[in-house]
Write an enzyme that holds these catalytic residues in place. Structure first.
Site, PDB file in Angstrom:
ATOM      1  N   LYS A 177       0.726  -1.148  -0.021  1.00  0.00           N
ATOM      2  CA  LYS A 177      -0.081  -0.127  -0.107  1.00  0.00           C
ATOM      3  C   LYS A 177       0.996   1.319  -0.100  1.00  0.00           C
ATOM      4  O   LYS A 177       1.414   1.670   1.179  1.00  0.00           O
ATOM      5  CB  LYS A 177      -0.862   0.078   1.387  1.00  0.00           C
ATOM      6  CG  LYS A 177      -1.824   1.120   1.129  1.00  0.00           C
ATOM      7  CD  LYS A 177      -2.323   1.864   2.451  1.00  0.00           C
ATOM      8  CE  LYS A 177      -1.313   2.980   2.660  1.00  0.00           C
ATOM      9  NZ  LYS A 177      -1.403   4.010   1.699  1.00  0.00           N
ATOM     10  N   GLU A 252       9.975   2.164  10.262  1.00  0.00           N
ATOM     11  CA  GLU A 252      11.203   3.055  10.414  1.00  0.00           C
ATOM     12  C   GLU A 252      10.329   4.347  10.321  1.00  0.00           C
ATOM     13  O   GLU A 252       9.627   4.752   9.592  1.00  0.00           O
ATOM     14  CB  GLU A 252      12.089   2.842   8.975  1.00  0.00           C
ATOM     15  CG  GLU A 252      13.104   1.744   8.985  1.00  0.00           C
ATOM     16  CD  GLU A 252      14.057   1.842   9.951  1.00  0.00           C
ATOM     17  OE1 GLU A 252      14.477   2.717  10.424  1.00  0.00           O
ATOM     18  OE2 GLU A 252      14.636   0.662  10.529  1.00  0.00           O
ATOM     19  N   CYS A 286      13.691  11.409   6.257  1.00  0.00           N
ATOM     20  CA  CYS A 286      13.896  10.845   7.854  1.00  0.00           C
ATOM     21  C   CYS A 286      15.421  11.257   8.099  1.00  0.00           C
ATOM     22  O   CYS A 286      15.769  11.584   9.346  1.00  0.00           O
ATOM     23  CB  CYS A 286      13.417   9.573   8.355  1.00  0.00           C
ATOM     24  SG  CYS A 286      14.292   8.574   7.231  1.00  0.00           S
ATOM     25  N   GLU A 387      10.156  16.378  14.651  1.00  0.00           N
ATOM     26  CA  GLU A 387      10.542  16.329  13.322  1.00  0.00           C
ATOM     27  C   GLU A 387       9.580  17.217  12.445  1.00  0.00           C
ATOM     28  O   GLU A 387       8.543  17.310  12.648  1.00  0.00           O
ATOM     29  CB  GLU A 387      10.514  15.003  12.593  1.00  0.00           C
ATOM     30  CG  GLU A 387      10.644  14.498  11.293  1.00  0.00           C
ATOM     31  CD  GLU A 387      10.456  13.145  10.759  1.00  0.00           C
ATOM     32  OE1 GLU A 387       9.594  12.736  11.055  1.00  0.00           O
ATOM     33  OE2 GLU A 387      11.308  12.722  10.343  1.00  0.00           O
TER      34      GLU A 387
HETATM   35  N1  LIG Z   1      10.540   8.449   8.208  1.00  0.00           N
HETATM   36  C1  LIG Z   1      10.081   8.848   6.901  1.00  0.00           C
HETATM   37  O1  LIG Z   1      10.794   8.651   5.977  1.00  0.00           O
HETATM   38  C2  LIG Z   1       8.801   9.745   6.947  1.00  0.00           C
HETATM   39  C3  LIG Z   1       8.154  10.442   7.881  1.00  0.00           C
HETATM   40  N2  LIG Z   1       7.220  11.063   7.929  1.00  0.00           N
HETATM   41  C4  LIG Z   1       6.633  11.972   8.959  1.00  0.00           C
HETATM   42  O2  LIG Z   1       5.120  11.918   9.054  1.00  0.00           O
HETATM   43  C5  LIG Z   1       4.597  13.065   9.161  1.00  0.00           C
HETATM   44  C6  LIG Z   1       3.175  12.631   8.344  1.00  0.00           C
HETATM   45  O3  LIG Z   1       3.628  12.564   7.046  1.00  0.00           O
HETATM   46  P1  LIG Z   1       2.371  11.533   6.423  1.00  0.00           P
HETATM   47  O4  LIG Z   1       2.313  11.190   5.107  1.00  0.00           O
HETATM   48  O5  LIG Z   1       0.898  11.774   7.143  1.00  0.00           O
HETATM   49  O6  LIG Z   1       2.783   9.957   7.226  1.00  0.00           O
HETATM   50  P2  LIG Z   1       1.957   8.620   7.420  1.00  0.00           P
HETATM   51  O7  LIG Z   1       2.801   8.078   8.805  1.00  0.00           O
HETATM   52  O8  LIG Z   1       0.673   9.147   7.672  1.00  0.00           O
HETATM   53  O9  LIG Z   1       2.090   7.956   6.310  1.00  0.00           O
HETATM   54  C7  LIG Z   1       2.944   6.788   6.025  1.00  0.00           C
HETATM   55  C8  LIG Z   1       2.211   5.393   5.277  1.00  0.00           C
HETATM   56  O10 LIG Z   1       1.319   5.018   6.418  1.00  0.00           O
HETATM   57  C9  LIG Z   1      -0.036   5.054   5.705  1.00  0.00           C
HETATM   58  N3  LIG Z   1      -0.933   5.165   6.990  1.00  0.00           N
HETATM   59  C10 LIG Z   1      -1.561   6.534   7.299  1.00  0.00           C
HETATM   60  N4  LIG Z   1      -2.328   6.100   8.553  1.00  0.00           N
HETATM   61  C11 LIG Z   1      -2.321   4.743   8.767  1.00  0.00           C
HETATM   62  C12 LIG Z   1      -2.690   3.788   9.579  1.00  0.00           C
HETATM   63  N5  LIG Z   1      -3.706   4.453  10.513  1.00  0.00           N
HETATM   64  N6  LIG Z   1      -2.457   2.714   9.496  1.00  0.00           N
HETATM   65  C13 LIG Z   1      -1.783   2.075   8.589  1.00  0.00           C
HETATM   66  N7  LIG Z   1      -0.943   2.914   7.718  1.00  0.00           N
HETATM   67  C14 LIG Z   1      -1.328   4.093   7.675  1.00  0.00           C
HETATM   68  C15 LIG Z   1      -0.053   6.051   4.856  1.00  0.00           C
HETATM   69  O11 LIG Z   1      -1.116   5.963   3.792  1.00  0.00           O
HETATM   70  C16 LIG Z   1       1.396   5.950   4.239  1.00  0.00           C
HETATM   71  O12 LIG Z   1       1.347   4.824   3.203  1.00  0.00           O
HETATM   72  C17 LIG Z   1       5.478  13.940   8.084  1.00  0.00           C
HETATM   73  O13 LIG Z   1       5.585  14.913   8.524  1.00  0.00           O
HETATM   74  C18 LIG Z   1       7.014  13.277   8.793  1.00  0.00           C
HETATM   75  O14 LIG Z   1       7.291  14.029  10.017  1.00  0.00           O
HETATM   76  C19 LIG Z   1       6.301  10.789   6.803  1.00  0.00           C
HETATM   77  C20 LIG Z   1       6.852  10.159   5.677  1.00  0.00           C
HETATM   78  C21 LIG Z   1       8.084   9.477   5.534  1.00  0.00           C
HETATM   79  O1  LIG Z   2      18.774   9.329   3.081  1.00  0.00           O
HETATM   80  C1  LIG Z   2      18.229   8.416   2.353  1.00  0.00           C
HETATM   81  O2  LIG Z   2      18.605   8.271   1.505  1.00  0.00           O
HETATM   82  C2  LIG Z   2      17.186   7.739   3.155  1.00  0.00           C
HETATM   83  C3  LIG Z   2      16.224   8.475   4.059  1.00  0.00           C
HETATM   84  C4  LIG Z   2      14.982   7.813   4.263  1.00  0.00           C
HETATM   85  O3  LIG Z   2      14.909   6.573   4.267  1.00  0.00           O
HETATM   86  C5  LIG Z   2      13.660   8.418   4.680  1.00  0.00           C
HETATM   87  O4  LIG Z   2      13.794   9.709   4.475  1.00  0.00           O
HETATM   88  O5  LIG Z   2      13.001   7.698   4.861  1.00  0.00           O
END
Ligand SMILES: NC(=O)C1=CN([C@@H]2O[C@H](COP(=O)(O)OP(=O)(O)OC[C@H]3O[C@@H](n4cnc5c(N)ncnc54)[C@H](O)[C@@H]3O)[C@@H](O)[C@H]2O)C=CC1
Ligand SMILES: O=C(O)CCC(=O)C(=O)O
Length: 485
Positions: A177, A252, A286, A387
């Protein structure tokens, strides 16, 4: 301006519309008049079909040799390589980073696929001496079964690939998904697997709402493993749901990554790393640098150099080769970033540059935020703790390295961290005392290599590691074999 196409779910080897009959538009965040296409707004009935297909396919897939599974992955890699231009452009239109970054990430997807294709020929166990000298004891590995893959929008090719490729090579079947924002890019990845001839049901994609489809994956009794990248809030929910039904999970999540600039640092290189690590992809990594801790003796020089260069960064649509930084990936993300900037001002940090929506008329049609630098940031401020996931840098002075490492560790996250110094004592102290899964010396905080383990400490992950050979730990179970005639 575009011929809008509707993209379907991929279930049991076929492209199919959702049973709901609903679709969602994928919008270009650099130009909200540009609809990239429509994707299926699915519900749990669609997920059920995908999980059933993956469940039916798993027996035959796990019985193939690793080399045979690897052949499929090599074919998919060649197809992906031949489509770098198209998939890179689709990614750019769906989430806004520059075309060069998008094509580079797609090429990284090819390399990830090839790496894991090769893993099909590598060892999966050890021989361990038994206390019975007539017996043989060894370990082997078996797949989990059906793996659910839940991915974010910030790396629409690399993250799905570094989860799906190891899942598949170690004999699991997959239901993915992707984030709704980048589901067309994901559909184009799935097409590479389809055309590589993967048997029906081995890989499936269902697009839709996170809580409905992602939540459904976490709850589904026929999914044995869930791998997730995204926010801490959602990650924790998924982990708790998976734990309650005994499924394996890997999370992650966020980072609040520091870059330490010591008194002997090469300041030009440190500034370059702060800008590249903190602001590339509009800070939506991240691993992005968000706190820059600078030794008091070089603070002013560093600050001047940094601000001068940040002010020159060109914002714009990622399809313009002059653009250095694109928009935030969606409206919610733009609003989150702006609210953190306001919080920084309210809590007493001084704004050195940026701080809002750019005034340029041509940028009004996208979710742009100016690259922003704050001074006078203290560790108790929200912008030093949470973050932001946007183009915001916080400068913090320090007097000695011990203080710097202590400040750097004073957050709930522990994903990546960097130091710029030539001093071996500084370097050794940083490696030993920095609480981060990835520590980098004289290099930016972002940028992970696909052949090395990746993951965080503290609240950044579920303490597991992805990528490289570490991936085998999540995607398989060890079976210990005791064999006697
Ligand atoms: N570690 C990383 O690389 C990431 C961190 N983030 C953080 O999250 C914040 C919010 O971004 P979002 O896109 O809203 O992240 P999110 O955590 O809501 O979304 C990530 C994935 O989880 C899914 N998802 C959302 N709600 C869910 C639920 N209740 N159960 C299972 N899956 C679910 C989303 O559809 C997407 O596929 C950002 O501002 C950032 O701080 C967001 C994206 C990547
Ligand atoms: O720095 C990268 O290439 C990976 C970063 C990453 O995994 C993320 O933002 O979710």
């Amino acid at each position: 301006m575009t011929i809008e196409q509707t993209y379907l779910n991929y279930i049991d080897g076929k492209w199919s519309p959702s049973l709901t009959g609903r679709v969602t538009a994928s919008i270009n965040p650099a130009n909200t008049n540009d609809i990239v296409g429509y994707v299926q707004n699915s519900d749990e009935a669609d997920l059920e079909l995908a999980v059933s297909a993956a469940n039916r396919a798993k027996g035959a897939w796990r019985k193939l040799s690793g080399a045979a599974r690897g052949d499929y992955l090599f074919k998919a890699a060649n197809l992906l390589e031949s489509r770098i231009a198209d998939i890179g452009e689709t990614m750019m239109r769906e989430m806004g980073k520059t075309l060069a970054e998008c094509k580079g990430e797609t090429a990284r997807g090819v390399a990830i696929l090839r790496y894991y294709a090769g893993e099909g020929m590598r060892k999966i166990g050890d021989v361990i001496p038994s206390t019975d000298n007539e017996a043989m004891m060894f370990t082997t590995r078996v797949p989990l079964g059906v793996v659910g893959v839940i991915t974010p929008w910030n790396f629409p090719v690399a993250i799905p690939m570094w989860k799906m490729a190891p899942a598949l090579i170690y004999g699991n079947t997959v239901v993915i998904k992707p984030a709704i924002e980048t589901s067309i890019t994901a559909a184009k990845l799935l097409a590479c697997f389809e055309e590589a001839g993967l048997p029906p049901g081995v890989i499936n994609m269902v697009t839709g709402d996170g809580a409905v489809i992602g939540g459904g994956i976490a709850r589904h009794p026929d999914i044995q493993g869930i791998t997730f990248t995204g926010s801490n809030k959602v990650g924790k929910q998924i982990g708790q749901t998976a734990l309650s039904r005994g499924a394996k999970f890997q999370l992650e999540m966020g980072g609040k990554n520091p870059l330490i600039v010591a008194e002997d640092a090469n300041l030009d290189l440190a500034v370059e790393a702060a800008i590249s690590g903190g602001l590339k992809s509009t800070g939506q990594k991240c691993t992005a640098t968000s706190r820059i801790l600078v030794h008091a003796s070089v603070y002013e020089t560093f600050r001047t150099k940094l601000v001068d260069q940040v002010k020159q960064l060109k914002l714009g649509n990622g399809n313009d080769s002059a653009t250095w930084m694109g928009p935030c990936a969606n409206e919610k993300q733009r609003d989150t970033v702006l609210s953190y900037i306001n919080k920084g001002i309210e809590e007493g940090a001084s704004l050195l540059c940026g701080g809002g929506i750019p005034a340029d008329e041509e940028l009004k049609i996208g979710y742009y935020v100016q690259p922003t630098v704050f001074d006078g940031v203290t560790s108790n401020m929200t912008i030093a703790q949470e973050e932001i996931f946007g183009p915001v840098l916080a400068l913090v002075p320090f007097d000695n390295l011990e203080e710097a490492i202590s400040l750097a560790n004073d957050v709930e996250y522990g994903l990546s961290a960097s130091i710029f110094t030539q001093n071996i004592r500084n370097i050794l102290a940083f490696i030993a005392d920095m609480d981060a899964g990835l520590v980098r010396i004289n290099a930016e905080t972002a940028g992970v290599e696909l052949q090395a383990p990746f993951g965080g400490m503290k609240q950044s992950s579920s303490h597991s590691r992805e990528q490289g050979q570490a991936a085998i730990e999540f995607f398989t179970s060890i079976k210990t074999v005791f064999l006697k005639a």
